[in-house]
Design a protein around this motif. Structure first.
Motif, mmCIF file in Angstrom:
data_model
loop_
_atom_site.group_PDB
_atom_site.id
_atom_site.type_symbol
_atom_site.label_atom_id
_atom_site.label_comp_id
_atom_site.label_asym_id
_atom_site.label_seq_id
_atom_site.Cartn_x
_atom_site.Cartn_y
_atom_site.Cartn_z
ATOM 1 N N PRO A 66 28.644 -8.353 -26.039
ATOM 2 C CA PRO A 66 28.041 -9.178 -24.995
ATOM 3 C C PRO A 66 28.913 -9.226 -23.748
ATOM 4 N N VAL A 67 28.273 -9.387 -22.603
ATOM 5 C CA VAL A 67 28.979 -9.455 -21.340
ATOM 6 C C VAL A 67 29.336 -10.897 -21.017
ATOM 7 N N ALA A 68 28.443 -11.829 -21.339
ATOM 8 C CA ALA A 68 28.653 -13.241 -21.003
ATOM 9 C C ALA A 68 29.612 -13.892 -21.990
ATOM 10 N N ARG A 69 30.306 -14.916 -21.508
ATOM 11 C CA ARG A 69 31.196 -15.679 -22.378
ATOM 12 C C ARG A 69 30.366 -16.639 -23.218
ATOM 13 N N PRO A 70 30.860 -17.039 -24.367
ATOM 14 C CA PRO A 70 30.137 -18.026 -25.179
ATOM 15 C C PRO A 70 30.032 -19.359 -24.457
ATOM 16 N N ALA A 71 29.033 -20.144 -24.812
ATOM 17 C CA ALA A 71 28.853 -21.467 -24.211
ATOM 18 C C ALA A 71 30.000 -22.380 -24.616
ATOM 19 N N PRO A 72 30.376 -23.305 -23.746
ATOM 20 C CA PRO A 72 31.432 -24.263 -24.092
ATOM 21 C C PRO A 72 31.048 -25.076 -25.317
ATOM 22 N N TYR A 73 32.064 -25.589 -26.017
ATOM 23 C CA TYR A 73 31.834 -26.360 -27.221
ATOM 24 C C TYR A 73 30.951 -27.568 -26.908
ATOM 25 N N GLY A 74 29.950 -27.795 -27.729
ATOM 26 C CA GLY A 74 29.077 -28.947 -27.594
ATOM 27 C C GLY A 74 27.787 -28.663 -26.849
ATOM 28 N N VAL A 75 27.725 -27.582 -26.083
ATOM 29 C CA VAL A 75 26.529 -27.300 -25.294
ATOM 30 C C VAL A 75 25.356 -26.958 -26.194
#
Length: 86
Positions: A66-75
């Motif tokens: 994947p190119v995008a970073r993972p979502a922040p914790y809790g999102v």
């Protein structure tokens, strides 16, 4: 697109609009360089990505990383809680 095609064209039907859009998209992707792509056309830039971005460690048929970073914790937990609530 709006300035160059939609505001400047009178379409005589859905088929005419589709063909005009296809011609505009072809021109836009193959003949117009973008400064954000190092003054290359999108088609040429995609060709360089394909040529230089191949990774022999990927198995045949597997997806690239994947190119995008993972979502922040809790999102994701918040989004999942909102879906059932409507």
């Amino acid at each position: 697109m709006r300035d160059e095609l939609l505001n400047e064209s009178l379409f005589f039907g859905l088929d005419h609009a589709r063909s005009a859009f296809a011609e505009w998209r072809q021109d836009c992707n193959t003949a117009r360089p973008r400064s954000s792509l190092g003054y290359q056309t999108p088609a040429a830039f995609a060709g360089t990505l394909t040529a230089t971005g191949s990774d022999d460690s990927l198995d045949e048929g597997s997806a690239p990383p994947p190119v995008a970073r993972p979502a922040p914790y809790g999102v994701t937990e918040i989004a999942e809680a909102l879906i059932p609530a409507g």
